[in-house]
Structure formats: C-alpha cells, structure tokens
Enzyme design. Sequence first.
Site, PDB file in Angstrom:
ATOM      1  N   ASN A  13       0.957 -26.279  16.020  1.00 24.42           N
ATOM      2  CA  ASN A  13       0.931 -26.226  14.547  1.00 24.42           C
ATOM      3  C   ASN A  13       2.299 -26.575  13.957  1.00 24.42           C
ATOM      4  O   ASN A  13       2.377 -27.257  12.941  1.00 24.42           O
ATOM      5  CB  ASN A  13       0.468 -24.850  14.070  1.00 24.42           C
ATOM      6  CG  ASN A  13      -1.043 -24.711  14.150  1.00 24.42           C
ATOM      7  OD1 ASN A  13      -1.766 -25.367  13.413  1.00 24.42           O
ATOM      8  ND2 ASN A  13      -1.518 -23.882  15.071  1.00 24.42           N
ATOM      9  N   LEU A  90       2.397 -14.294  16.876  1.00 20.38           N
ATOM     10  CA  LEU A  90       1.466 -13.261  17.321  1.00 20.38           C
ATOM     11  C   LEU A  90       1.934 -11.820  17.102  1.00 20.38           C
ATOM     12  O   LEU A  90       1.348 -10.887  17.623  1.00 20.38           O
ATOM     13  CB  LEU A  90       1.111 -13.502  18.803  1.00 20.38           C
ATOM     14  CG  LEU A  90       0.501 -14.893  19.088  1.00 20.38           C
ATOM     15  CD1 LEU A  90       0.143 -15.041  20.555  1.00 20.38           C
ATOM     16  CD2 LEU A  90      -0.714 -15.187  18.203  1.00 20.38           C
ATOM     17  N   ASN A 107      -0.531 -17.630   6.958  1.00 20.62           N
ATOM     18  CA  ASN A 107      -0.819 -17.559   8.394  1.00 20.62           C
ATOM     19  C   ASN A 107      -2.012 -18.460   8.699  1.00 20.62           C
ATOM     20  O   ASN A 107      -2.921 -18.589   7.876  1.00 20.62           O
ATOM     21  CB  ASN A 107      -1.173 -16.108   8.767  1.00 20.62           C
ATOM     22  CG  ASN A 107      -1.568 -15.959  10.229  1.00 20.62           C
ATOM     23  OD1 ASN A 107      -0.861 -16.415  11.125  1.00 20.62           O
ATOM     24  ND2 ASN A 107      -2.711 -15.334  10.489  1.00 20.62           N
ATOM     25  N   HIS A 109      -5.205 -18.716  11.114  1.00 20.83           N
ATOM     26  CA  HIS A 109      -6.006 -17.917  12.048  1.00 20.83           C
ATOM     27  C   HIS A 109      -7.114 -18.794  12.637  1.00 20.83           C
ATOM     28  O   HIS A 109      -7.793 -19.511  11.890  1.00 20.83           O
ATOM     29  CB  HIS A 109      -6.617 -16.696  11.338  1.00 20.83           C
ATOM     30  CG  HIS A 109      -7.441 -15.863  12.266  1.00 20.83           C
ATOM     31  ND1 HIS A 109      -6.863 -15.057  13.223  1.00 20.83           N
ATOM     32  CD2 HIS A 109      -8.787 -15.760  12.425  1.00 20.83           C
ATOM     33  CE1 HIS A 109      -7.831 -14.483  13.931  1.00 20.83           C
ATOM     34  NE2 HIS A 109      -8.997 -14.880  13.466  1.00 20.83           N
TER      35      HIS A 109
HETATM   36  C1  GAR Z   1      -3.280 -21.252  17.277  1.00 19.81           C
HETATM   37  O1  GAR Z   1      -4.597 -21.488  17.682  1.00 19.81           O
HETATM   38  C2  GAR Z   1      -3.260 -20.262  16.130  1.00 19.81           C
HETATM   39  O2  GAR Z   1      -4.346 -20.388  15.262  1.00 19.81           O
HETATM   40  C3  GAR Z   1      -3.324 -18.961  16.869  1.00 19.81           C
HETATM   41  O3  GAR Z   1      -2.472 -19.139  17.989  1.00 19.81           O
HETATM   42  C4  GAR Z   1      -2.485 -20.517  18.366  1.00 19.81           C
HETATM   43  C5  GAR Z   1      -1.064 -21.005  18.464  1.00 19.81           C
HETATM   44  O4  GAR Z   1      -0.975 -22.341  18.858  1.00 19.81           O
HETATM   45  N1  GAR Z   1      -2.910 -17.883  16.038  1.00 19.81           N
HETATM   46  C6  GAR Z   1      -3.441 -16.668  16.108  1.00 19.81           C
HETATM   47  O5  GAR Z   1      -4.264 -16.358  16.944  1.00 19.81           O
HETATM   48  C7  GAR Z   1      -2.917 -15.670  15.074  1.00 19.81           C
HETATM   49  N2  GAR Z   1      -3.803 -14.543  14.969  1.00 19.81           N
HETATM   50  P1  GAR Z   1       0.362 -23.185  18.677  1.00 19.81           P
HETATM   51  O6  GAR Z   1       1.536 -22.326  19.147  1.00 19.81           O
HETATM   52  O7  GAR Z   1       0.153 -24.380  19.591  1.00 19.81           O
HETATM   53  O8  GAR Z   1       0.482 -23.593  17.225  1.00 19.81           O
END
Ligand code: GAR
Length: 207
Positions: A13, A90, A107, A109
């Site tokens: 992200n 997280l 955020n 999700h």
């Molecule tokens: C993503 O899928 C995001 O939506 C999730 O962690 C992943 C991080 O990916 N976030 C959560 O679960 C928050 N509750 P990334 O580090 O490759 O962006």
Amino acid sequence: MKIAVFVSGGGTNLQAIIDNIKSGYLEGVEISLVVASNPDAFALTRAAQNGIPSTVLSVKSFASREDWDEQVLREVKASGAELIVLAGYLSLLGSAVVREYSNRIINIHPALIPSFCGAGMYGIKPHEAVLKRGVKVSGATVHFVNEHYDEGPILLQKSVDVKWDDTPEVLQKRIMKECEQVILPRAIRLIADGKVIIENNIAYVKE
Ligand code: GAR
C-alpha cells in the site's frame, strides 16, 4: 499536503501511494515520514529506495504506551504531516495521537466493514473468515480512525466477487490489487482536495 504513512509489513500500500505520487495522480502530496512498528518491515526498504525519511517506533522499546505515543506524536508533528495514513499498520494508535489528529487519520482494512473487522482481524485473517463463512462478496474499506479498531467513519469501499476456488492468499492478493491499492490513493486525493466532510460520525464525499 504532507502525509505520514504507518506500516508494519510488506508495504504494497505504501508502494501504491509512492507510485501515485510519481504518476501525478497524487500531485501536491508528499510522504514526509514513514513510521514502522518493527525494524523488519519490508516497507522500510521501499521508503529508503525512494528517499523517504523513516523511523521505527515499536511500543515494546518504550517504558510505557504513553511514552511511545508521545514520541510518535513528536516525530509525526516534526515531519509536518497533516494526515496520517495507516497502510497495513497492525498496532492500535495511542490516544494522544488519535486526539491530536482527530479526523485526520485513515486506515485501510482488507474487508467490507462492518463485516470481518475489529480486534484480531488483520492480515490474512479476514480472508480466512470470509471463506469460512461463505460470503460471496468481499473487498476493502478506507475509514477514519478513532480509538477502537475499525469503528471510525467509513470513507470509501470497493468490492470483488469471492470465487468458488479462492484460497485466503489468492483472495488477499486480488483485494490488495483491485481494491486496497485503488481506494487508498483515491482517499488521499479526496482529502487533499478538501472533498471530505464528517458529520455525526458519517463521512461524506462532495464530488
Ligand atoms: C493489507 O492487506 C492491509 O489491508 C492489511 O494488512 C495488509 C498490509 O499489506 N491491514 C490490516 O489488516 C489492518 N487491520 P502491505 O504492508 O503490503 O500494505
């Protein structure tokens, strides 16, 4: 508009935000700081590769949660960030940060809130739960952050169909690419353009 991006893992992200700044879609947006919750987050490498300042602020390395919270606030303010973007972050933010940046923290999700969210629902877990329940549509949500997991005003959502042969990993990848990496940059664009208003815990987009 300067933004601080908070990360814990791979940083896809964060990469989507960087790519959208480079492409011009996020013209006028600058990542002034990347904050990682742990030193092993690959997102830190992405920040370094793009010349973006970063800091590791893990709750565990502070005497108390309040001390950690104060340091987060100090560094984010010093960076000049007006918006905090939790991009795969997280941990739960401390109350000093949430109060100071009220309605200025978003955020992403990986599910359609209010389903498959709340404490413990992070990373691969919502996708496992989606397949276990047999729902036919899932997706991602960008929402404003308050002191409770995934309860702030919803800003944007995007869905995909769940396929009969999806595994949690396959579904996760599809949602990251087709939903998260689309709506997170879009949310930042809308906020930077002043198109979002929040009233009575509801976010409205004036387009
Ligand atoms: C993503 O899928 C995001 O939506 C999730 O962690 C992943 C991080 O990916 N976030 C959560 O679960 C928050 N509750 P990334 O580090 O490759 O962006």
